[in-house]
Design a protein around this motif. Structure first.
Motif, PDB file in Angstrom:
ATOM      1  N   ALA A 284      15.173  49.916 -42.506  1.00  0.00           N
ATOM      2  CA  ALA A 284      13.811  49.387 -42.471  1.00  0.00           C
ATOM      3  C   ALA A 284      12.798  50.510 -42.669  1.00  0.00           C
ATOM      4  CB  ALA A 284      13.566  48.659 -41.154  1.00  0.00           C
ATOM      5  N   PHE A 285      13.068  51.667 -42.077  1.00  0.00           N
ATOM      6  CA  PHE A 285      12.149  52.789 -42.208  1.00  0.00           C
ATOM      7  C   PHE A 285      12.096  53.286 -43.654  1.00  0.00           C
ATOM      8  CE2 PHE A 285      10.390  56.992 -41.097  1.00  0.00           C
ATOM      9  CZ  PHE A 285       9.314  56.549 -40.347  1.00  0.00           C
ATOM     10  N   PHE A 286      13.216  53.227 -44.355  1.00  0.00           N
ATOM     11  CA  PHE A 286      13.248  53.612 -45.765  1.00  0.00           C
ATOM     12  C   PHE A 286      12.311  52.716 -46.570  1.00  0.00           C
ATOM     13  CE2 PHE A 286      14.792  52.947 -50.065  1.00  0.00           C
ATOM     14  CZ  PHE A 286      14.883  54.230 -50.541  1.00  0.00           C
ATOM     15  N   TYR A 287      12.420  51.406 -46.366  1.00  0.00           N
ATOM     16  CA  TYR A 287      11.585  50.476 -47.115  1.00  0.00           C
ATOM     17  C   TYR A 287      10.121  50.583 -46.695  1.00  0.00           C
ATOM     18  CZ  TYR A 287      15.695  48.544 -49.310  1.00  0.00           C
ATOM     19  OH  TYR A 287      16.837  48.387 -50.048  1.00  0.00           O
ATOM     20  N   LEU A 288       9.855  50.850 -45.423  1.00  0.00           N
ATOM     21  CA  LEU A 288       8.486  51.082 -44.971  1.00  0.00           C
ATOM     22  C   LEU A 288       7.910  52.308 -45.664  1.00  0.00           C
ATOM     23  CD1 LEU A 288       6.092  50.464 -43.078  1.00  0.00           C
ATOM     24  CD2 LEU A 288       7.200  51.948 -41.392  1.00  0.00           C
ATOM     25  N   ASN A 289       8.696  53.376 -45.752  1.00  0.00           N
ATOM     26  CA  ASN A 289       8.258  54.581 -46.449  1.00  0.00           C
ATOM     27  C   ASN A 289       7.958  54.275 -47.915  1.00  0.00           C
ATOM     28  OD1 ASN A 289       8.074  57.716 -46.361  1.00  0.00           O
ATOM     29  ND2 ASN A 289       9.292  57.266 -48.175  1.00  0.00           N
TER      30      ASN A 289
ATOM     31  N   ALA B  85      25.614  61.014 -38.736  1.00  0.00           N
ATOM     32  CA  ALA B  85      25.803  61.216 -40.173  1.00  0.00           C
ATOM     33  C   ALA B  85      26.530  60.028 -40.799  1.00  0.00           C
ATOM     34  CB  ALA B  85      26.575  62.505 -40.425  1.00  0.00           C
ATOM     35  N   LEU B  86      27.511  59.503 -40.094  1.00  0.00           N
ATOM     36  CA  LEU B  86      28.231  58.333 -40.595  1.00  0.00           C
ATOM     37  C   LEU B  86      27.301  57.122 -40.691  1.00  0.00           C
ATOM     38  CD1 LEU B  86      30.879  57.015 -41.477  1.00  0.00           C
ATOM     39  CD2 LEU B  86      31.354  56.560 -39.061  1.00  0.00           C
ATOM     40  N   GLY B  87      26.487  56.903 -39.662  1.00  0.00           N
ATOM     41  CA  GLY B  87      25.532  55.803 -39.688  1.00  0.00           C
ATOM     42  C   GLY B  87      24.532  55.942 -40.830  1.00  0.00           C
ATOM     43  N   LEU B  88      24.061  57.168 -41.067  1.00  0.00           N
ATOM     44  CA  LEU B  88      23.134  57.407 -42.171  1.00  0.00           C
ATOM     45  C   LEU B  88      23.794  57.124 -43.516  1.00  0.00           C
ATOM     46  CD1 LEU B  88      21.507  60.717 -40.927  1.00  0.00           C
ATOM     47  CD2 LEU B  88      20.365  58.500 -41.160  1.00  0.00           C
ATOM     48  N   ALA B  89      25.035  57.531 -43.658  1.00  0.00           N
ATOM     49  CA  ALA B  89      25.753  57.291 -44.912  1.00  0.00           C
ATOM     50  C   ALA B  89      25.937  55.793 -45.158  1.00  0.00           C
ATOM     51  CB  ALA B  89      27.102  58.004 -44.895  1.00  0.00           C
ATOM     52  N   ILE B  90      26.279  55.061 -44.117  1.00  0.00           N
ATOM     53  CA  ILE B  90      26.455  53.610 -44.259  1.00  0.00           C
ATOM     54  C   ILE B  90      25.130  52.946 -44.627  1.00  0.00           C
ATOM     55  CG2 ILE B  90      26.976  51.475 -42.988  1.00  0.00           C
ATOM     56  CD1 ILE B  90      29.122  53.164 -41.464  1.00  0.00           C
ATOM     57  N   ALA B  91      24.059  53.320 -43.938  1.00  0.00           N
ATOM     58  CA  ALA B  91      22.737  52.752 -44.247  1.00  0.00           C
ATOM     59  C   ALA B  91      22.339  53.069 -45.687  1.00  0.00           C
ATOM     60  CB  ALA B  91      21.692  53.278 -43.272  1.00  0.00           C
ATOM     61  N   SER B  92      22.575  54.303 -46.109  1.00  0.00           N
ATOM     62  CA  SER B  92      22.240  54.696 -47.471  1.00  0.00           C
ATOM     63  C   SER B  92      23.057  53.906 -48.495  1.00  0.00           C
ATOM     64  CB  SER B  92      22.475  56.186 -47.661  1.00  0.00           C
ATOM     65  OG  SER B  92      22.230  56.556 -48.994  1.00  0.00           O
ATOM     66  N   LEU B  93      24.319  53.716 -48.205  1.00  0.00           N
ATOM     67  CA  LEU B  93      25.167  52.932 -49.112  1.00  0.00           C
ATOM     68  C   LEU B  93      24.620  51.519 -49.256  1.00  0.00           C
ATOM     69  CD1 LEU B  93      27.706  52.881 -50.865  1.00  0.00           C
ATOM     70  CD2 LEU B  93      28.981  52.195 -48.836  1.00  0.00           C
ATOM     71  N   LEU B  94      24.230  50.917 -48.156  1.00  0.00           N
ATOM     72  CA  LEU B  94      23.669  49.566 -48.210  1.00  0.00           C
ATOM     73  C   LEU B  94      22.350  49.547 -48.986  1.00  0.00           C
ATOM     74  CD1 LEU B  94      24.424  48.366 -44.572  1.00  0.00           C
ATOM     75  CD2 LEU B  94      25.537  47.608 -46.685  1.00  0.00           C
ATOM     76  N   ILE B  95      21.498  50.526 -48.729  1.00  0.00           N
ATOM     77  CA  ILE B  95      20.215  50.596 -49.430  1.00  0.00           C
ATOM     78  C   ILE B  95      20.434  50.737 -50.937  1.00  0.00           C
ATOM     79  CG2 ILE B  95      18.208  52.092 -49.871  1.00  0.00           C
ATOM     80  CD1 ILE B  95      18.261  52.710 -46.805  1.00  0.00           C
TER      81      ILE B  95
ATOM     82  N   TYR C 116      23.334  50.447 -52.880  1.00  0.00           N
ATOM     83  CA  TYR C 116      24.251  49.576 -53.610  1.00  0.00           C
ATOM     84  C   TYR C 116      23.749  48.142 -53.652  1.00  0.00           C
ATOM     85  CZ  TYR C 116      28.588  47.557 -55.318  1.00  0.00           C
ATOM     86  OH  TYR C 116      29.519  46.890 -56.064  1.00  0.00           O
ATOM     87  N   ILE C 117      23.157  47.707 -52.557  1.00  0.00           N
ATOM     88  CA  ILE C 117      22.753  46.308 -52.466  1.00  0.00           C
ATOM     89  C   ILE C 117      21.307  46.091 -52.917  1.00  0.00           C
ATOM     90  CG2 ILE C 117      22.335  44.399 -50.852  1.00  0.00           C
ATOM     91  CD1 ILE C 117      24.735  45.485 -49.253  1.00  0.00           C
ATOM     92  N   GLY C 118      20.420  47.028 -52.572  1.00  0.00           N
ATOM     93  CA  GLY C 118      19.025  46.712 -52.771  1.00  0.00           C
ATOM     94  C   GLY C 118      18.227  47.625 -53.657  1.00  0.00           C
ATOM     95  N   PHE C 119      17.897  48.791 -53.183  1.00  0.00           N
ATOM     96  CA  PHE C 119      16.872  49.621 -53.798  1.00  0.00           C
ATOM     97  C   PHE C 119      17.193  50.029 -55.232  1.00  0.00           C
ATOM     98  CE2 PHE C 119      14.771  53.809 -54.362  1.00  0.00           C
ATOM     99  CZ  PHE C 119      13.465  53.353 -54.334  1.00  0.00           C
ATOM    100  N   TYR C 120      18.292  50.665 -55.460  1.00  0.00           N
ATOM    101  CA  TYR C 120      18.627  51.148 -56.795  1.00  0.00           C
ATOM    102  C   TYR C 120      19.459  50.173 -57.607  1.00  0.00           C
ATOM    103  CZ  TYR C 120      17.136  55.944 -55.904  1.00  0.00           C
ATOM    104  OH  TYR C 120      16.415  57.065 -55.637  1.00  0.00           O
ATOM    105  N   GLU C 121      20.314  49.427 -56.925  1.00  0.00           N
ATOM    106  CA  GLU C 121      21.287  48.564 -57.599  1.00  0.00           C
ATOM    107  C   GLU C 121      22.146  49.386 -58.562  1.00  0.00           C
ATOM    108  OE1 GLU C 121      19.110  45.276 -59.243  1.00  0.00           O
ATOM    109  OE2 GLU C 121      18.341  44.689 -57.295  1.00  0.00           O
ATOM    110  N   LEU C 122      22.698  50.467 -58.022  1.00  0.00           N
ATOM    111  CA  LEU C 122      23.542  51.374 -58.786  1.00  0.00           C
ATOM    112  C   LEU C 122      24.992  50.906 -58.774  1.00  0.00           C
ATOM    113  CD1 LEU C 122      22.201  54.705 -57.250  1.00  0.00           C
ATOM    114  CD2 LEU C 122      21.674  53.814 -59.510  1.00  0.00           C
TER     115      LEU C 122
ATOM    116  N   ALA D 185      26.237  55.097 -55.865  1.00  0.00           N
ATOM    117  CA  ALA D 185      25.716  54.782 -54.529  1.00  0.00           C
ATOM    118  C   ALA D 185      26.518  55.493 -53.443  1.00  0.00           C
ATOM    119  CB  ALA D 185      25.736  53.273 -54.302  1.00  0.00           C
ATOM    120  N   LEU D 186      27.821  55.576 -53.613  1.00  0.00           N
ATOM    121  CA  LEU D 186      28.669  56.256 -52.632  1.00  0.00           C
ATOM    122  C   LEU D 186      28.344  57.753 -52.577  1.00  0.00           C
ATOM    123  CD1 LEU D 186      30.949  55.949 -50.571  1.00  0.00           C
ATOM    124  CD2 LEU D 186      32.574  56.345 -52.447  1.00  0.00           C
ATOM    125  N   GLY D 187      28.142  58.361 -53.721  1.00  0.00           N
ATOM    126  CA  GLY D 187      27.778  59.786 -53.756  1.00  0.00           C
ATOM    127  C   GLY D 187      26.460  60.042 -53.049  1.00  0.00           C
ATOM    128  N   ILE D 188      25.474  59.199 -53.293  1.00  0.00           N
ATOM    129  CA  ILE D 188      24.175  59.336 -52.624  1.00  0.00           C
ATOM    130  C   ILE D 188      24.347  59.155 -51.124  1.00  0.00           C
ATOM    131  CG2 ILE D 188      21.885  58.297 -52.354  1.00  0.00           C
ATOM    132  CD1 ILE D 188      22.043  57.638 -55.398  1.00  0.00           C
TER     133      ILE D 188
END
Length: 169
Positions: free
Chosen positions: A2-7, A42-52, A54-60, A65-68
């Motif tokens: 949520a903070f990513f999308y708010l930013n 770090a694991l939680g951040l990686a999971i959140a980033s993967l969701l952001i 792969y599913i939403g922001f970039y649609e990579l 998405a896994l590398g990011i």
């Protein structure tokens, strides 16, 4: 997430390229989470980033998405461990100084922006360039410092309202 999308909403006019912001407040959260929670953070951040990504922001594609996601989890963790091991900060962070926190921010920002841009360039994504490295580095530093300042100010405010020198007594 949520903070990513708010930013993104708040700093959209300051976006240099998709996902490359001149002020990136989630960078401060990444540092804060890995400082407190270490590997699980770090694991939680990686999971959140993967969701952001792969599913939403970039649609990579999944590999991009896994590398990011790995970079988003590992870069702040490496910054934390760099300072703890090289500057003799205790694992519980009890002797963490402002100077050391700034070194964590700089180490994280260099690692994060550098690894992101290398990954973007390797994957042929639009954001991978020297100019975007500079924007991302500045955004990570600015966002981290702003986030830390807000946390510090909030703690001081709470201490003042409680009439205490420390939050924990």
């Amino acid at each position: 997430m949520a903070f990513f999308y708010l930013n993104q909403y708040i700093t959209l006019p300051l976006e240099d390229a998709k996902g490359v912001n001149w002020i990136f407040l989630p960078a401060g959260i990444r540092i804060f989470i890995t400082l407190i929670l270490d590997y699980s953070g770090a694991l939680g951040l990686a999971i959140a980033s993967l969701l952001i990504n792969y599913i939403g922001f970039y649609e990579l594609d999944f590999t991009s998405a896994l590398g990011i996601a790995v970079i988003c989890g590992v870069a702040p963790l490496l910054g934390r461990h760099f300072v703890i091991h090289n500057l003799k900060v205790q694992a519980d962070l009890s002797n963490l100084s402002l100077k050391q926190l700034l070194l964590i921010i700089l180490a994280y920002s260099l690692l994060s922006s550098g690894l992101h841009q290398l990954w973007f360039a390797a994957r042929g994504l639009d954001s991978g360039s020297w100019n975007h490295f500079i924007a991302m580095f500045c955004g990570d530093v600015a966002g981290s410092i702003l986030f830390v300042a807000v946390i510090k100010y909030s703690i001081d405010l709470v201490k003042g309202r409680l009439g205490r020198e420390n939050l924990i007594e």
